[in-house]
Design an enzyme around this catalytic site. Structure first.
Site, PDB file in Angstrom:
ATOM      1  N   HIS A 289      82.578  41.115  37.999  1.00 29.10           N
ATOM      2  CA  HIS A 289      81.543  40.124  37.679  1.00 29.10           C
ATOM      3  C   HIS A 289      82.080  39.206  36.602  1.00 29.10           C
ATOM      4  O   HIS A 289      82.773  39.650  35.697  1.00 29.10           O
ATOM      5  CB  HIS A 289      80.270  40.826  37.179  1.00 29.10           C
TER       6      HIS A 289
ATOM      7  N   GLU B  56      75.461  44.084  43.862  1.00 24.07           N
ATOM      8  CA  GLU B  56      75.472  44.055  45.323  1.00 24.07           C
ATOM      9  C   GLU B  56      75.742  45.408  45.969  1.00 24.07           C
ATOM     10  O   GLU B  56      75.340  45.646  47.100  1.00 24.07           O
ATOM     11  CB  GLU B  56      76.487  43.005  45.823  1.00 24.07           C
TER      12      GLU B  56
END
Ligand code: ACO
Length: 361
Positions: free
Chosen positions: A251, A306
């Site tokens: 990320h 996710e």
């Protein structure tokens, strides 16, 4: 004057003040409108969180009941547009169907545009998914909340309460998240004063890519390809050797575990018959984290939202090609809040580029 230093990906560049959400990448903390994420999810639900985001910026946002009623009305309104959408949706994947559906919404519509688009998206998604399976669309029930009605419009009957609550928790968890690529896109569009519908449409296009909202479908593909515990190392070695990016990991902001991952993991664990799948996914996750730490030392790559989004939506029997569109159903509320915030004060967003082409001789 010519720029000489390019900040690729705008890494660390602060482009606006926002009162919507704070993402603390070092602490693994997400605050939305003054509330820690776990409290937002347990206390507010999707419509309550939308009301919070829109409060003071947009009409029909004073409280959860108002947003519930407004979105219910918007779903009924949008259902009238479904025949036009289905005339083209047969060949479209769910995100493309949303794109086509949003394009059918009229700027001249009297209903506030954030209500219009956030109410329309679940209707369009459910109708497109049923159409793909050769089934007729189901009319919305304006008395239900978005999660309840979306499941009902997809299945033709109410889902079990724990399924409805799980989808509501998902929609609340992913409603807003700082200046991610799609939200930033919506704000760039809003900065030109193009309007809410255009901002949401552009944001949806940015969300679609596999590095952003397109990651969860391929996560289920990955778990299926790995298949068994004894194949984890062989599969991961091969993919990492080939330079594959492992979906659901890494990320830009979070350098520790994404706080949304554990919220969603707990939601999956509360659903029936998920223990085996969760145990297998957990084993894959653990091995991926070990291998990423070994092969990309210093990058601090951790599980992102996710990974457990994919497991949650799979547990809700959502088709995997619908995952990105489901994300959009929630995030549209955040996009609308950011669009309104941008319109309230922001200047046109117009950065510079560094010309590296030839000069006239
Ligand atoms: N798997 C393997 N390696 C990775 C991964 C990954 N998932 N993520 C980053 N890396 C590596 C890169 O290869 C790069 O290594 P290198 O320096 O040896 O070339 C290094 O880590 C830095 O990568 P960047 O691309 O510079 O990191 P950035 O912050 O730009 O990207 C992103 C963040 C796009 C999320 C990235 O981690 C990624 O592609 N993850 C997989 C896709 C994914 O899960 N997307 C969903 C994100 S959450 C969301 O948007 C809702």
């Amino acid at each position: 004057m010519l720029q000489t230093r390019v900040n690729e990906g705008l890494d660390g560049v602060v482009v606006a003040d926002t009162a919507m959400s704070m993402v603390d990448g070092e602490e693994g903390r997400l605050v939305i409108r003054g509330f820690e994420l776990p409290e937002l999810v347990s206390r507010f639900g999707f419509e309550g969180a939308a009301a919070l985001l829109w409060d003071g910026l947009l009409p029909e946002a004073r409280d959860k009941a108002m947003v519930l009623a407004g979105l219910g009305r918007a779903r009924v309104h949008a259902f009238r547009l479904v025949p036009g959408l289905l005339a083209v949706a047969g060949t479209l994947d769910p995100v493309e169907a949303l794109r086509a559906g949003i394009a059918l919404l009229s700027e001249s519509e009297a209903m506030p545009h954030h209500i219009l688009v956030c109410g329309a998206m679940p209707v369009f998604l459910a109708a497109a998914l049923r159409h793909k399976r050769g089934l007729l669309p189901i009319a919305p029930d304006p008395a239900l909340n978005t999660a309840q009605d979306l499941l009902r419009m997809m299945r033709g009957e109410r889902a079990a309460p724990d399924f409805e609550a799980a989808l509501d928790a998902y929609l609340t968890t992913v409603i807003d998240h700082g200046f991610n690529a799609s939200t930033f896109t919506s704000r760039v569009i809003a900065s030109t004063r193009a309007g809410t519908l255009w901002g949401v449409l552009g944001a949806l296009c940015a969300l679609r890519g596999p590095l952003h909202g397109g990651a969860p479908g391929p996560i289920i593909d990955m778990l299926d390809e790995i298949g068994t515990l004894d194949n984890i190392d062989r599969w991961l070695d091969r993919e990492l050797e080939a330079g594959t990016r492992l979906m659901g990991f890494g990320h830009r902001i979070y350098k520790v575990r994404d706080p949304r991952a554990d919220i969603l993991k707990a939601v999956v664990a509360g659903l029936p018959q998920t223990a085996g799948r969760l145990a297998f996914a957990g084993a894959v996750e653990k091995r991926i984290l070990d291998l990423l730490a070994e092969r990309k030392p210093g990058q601090r790559l951790h599980t992102n939202v996710e990974f457990y989004t994919a497991l949650l939506l799979e547990a809700l029997s959502m088709p995997r090609d619908s995952f990105t569109a489901l994300f959009a159903v929630s995030r549209a509320a955040g996009w609308c809040a950011h669009i309104a915030e941008q319109e309230k004060g922001g200047r046109i967003i117009r950065p510079q580029s560094n010309y590296v082409g030839p000069m006239p001789t």
